[in-house]
Write an enzyme that holds these catalytic residues in place. Sequence first.
Site, PDB file in Angstrom:
ATOM      1  N   GLN A   1     107.576  90.226  41.845  1.00 41.71           N
ATOM      2  CA  GLN A   1     106.698  91.322  42.248  1.00 41.71           C
ATOM      3  C   GLN A   1     105.562  91.433  41.229  1.00 41.71           C
ATOM      4  O   GLN A   1     105.788  91.806  40.074  1.00 41.71           O
ATOM      5  CB  GLN A   1     107.485  92.623  42.321  1.00 41.71           C
TER       6      GLN A   1
ATOM      7  N   GLY B   1     108.949 102.236  48.830  1.00 42.24           N
ATOM      8  CA  GLY B   1     108.998 100.797  48.635  1.00 42.24           C
ATOM      9  C   GLY B   1     107.664 100.199  48.238  1.00 42.24           C
ATOM     10  O   GLY B   1     106.625 100.864  48.209  1.00 42.24           O
ATOM     11  N   HIS B   2     107.696  98.896  47.967  1.00 41.22           N
ATOM     12  CA  HIS B   2     106.497  98.210  47.466  1.00 41.22           C
ATOM     13  C   HIS B   2     105.404  98.133  48.531  1.00 41.22           C
ATOM     14  O   HIS B   2     105.661  98.117  49.720  1.00 41.22           O
ATOM     15  CB  HIS B   2     106.848  96.822  46.941  1.00 41.22           C
ATOM     16  N   ASN B   3     104.163  98.111  48.017  1.00 42.15           N
ATOM     17  CA  ASN B   3     102.946  97.966  48.833  1.00 42.15           C
ATOM     18  C   ASN B   3     102.648  99.170  49.718  1.00 42.15           C
ATOM     19  O   ASN B   3     101.758  99.092  50.573  1.00 42.15           O
ATOM     20  CB  ASN B   3     103.009  96.717  49.728  1.00 42.15           C
TER      21      ASN B   3
ATOM     22  N   SER C   1     105.278  98.477  52.566  1.00 45.54           N
ATOM     23  CA  SER C   1     104.024  98.295  53.313  1.00 45.54           C
ATOM     24  C   SER C   1     103.778  99.370  54.357  1.00 45.54           C
ATOM     25  O   SER C   1     103.123  99.135  55.368  1.00 45.54           O
ATOM     26  CB  SER C   1     103.985  96.906  53.968  1.00 45.54           C
TER      27      SER C   1
END
Length: 337
Positions: A202, A243-245, A263
């Site tokens: 990441q 979560g990521h993004n 996302s």
Amino acid sequence: MPDARFFETLPPLTVAALAAQIGGEVERGGDRLIASVAPLSSADGGAIAFLGDRKFAAALAATQAGCVIVPPEAVQAAPAQAAVIVSRTPQAAWAMASLRLHRPLKLDRGIARSEAVEDDTVVIEPGVVLGEGVRIGRGTRICANAVIGPGVQIGRECVIGPNVSVAFGLIGDRVKLYAGARIGEAGFGATGTAAGAMDIPQLGRVILQDGVTVGANSCIDRGAYDDTIIGENTKIDNLVMVGHNCVIGRNNLMAANTGISGSVTSGDNVIFGGKAGIGDHIAIGEGARIAAGAGVLADIPAGETWSGYPARPIRQFLRETVWLAKQASSKKAPKES
């Protein structure tokens, strides 16, 4: 290129050397030097990207990447200017390439308070660890046993609670992180290889804009490559997962146990009820409301209120609930003989 405040970029490698290390085969351009990894959409001539799904064929055709990793059936679709590595597991090969080109900075050496603070109004409580390159703005308090990773920038008038960890992050002014919050941990990303699942490195950051509040024991992951962004004045309750993004708008409210997959994007003034769950790559419009316990698996238009599992507009949900209740009550139990 990953942010140099948080990631070390290692010496460049030729396409041939990379292919040998990641288990791919060079189709063309083996002598080209590659210095970084990037997605197809943002890669430049010194970067390596990959095609993991046919739906990104247009992005492959338009990429400016110096090298692309593609499955065997996509070799002919690779752009003419790019070197090509062929792999049956292109995402895993790209992940392995990223490990050869970028390395997260470690907390090998703490720094003294005087190296990090803007002035004497900053309060550093006992047990705090500050990584190299940390900067802390005027009037901020870092509470006991917090760990602030290398390169983290914290704005003015913030409160970083006890036992908080912040890494790979840029924190605005007047941000509050309550006890045990985890900011900037690696997002959940894995891909398959012949040997089983592997983690995808990441390489992004977390950005918390001005006025954000993050409750106790909540987690906000850094981006996989782009950034995770929490908009101005958003308020996050305890035990929330982002979560990521994800890109969260301004003035969002998230009640406890909300879980937001990677996302997800939300507009301004969105409200998430307690224990709401949001699937990945969902877009939520401005002013939308998500009822407690809802499971969102589709985009929500601006201004709408959704409820249920799978979540749908609340009037539809209520009509269906009433209809089911009537059907259940209309079926009388058989009489005993």
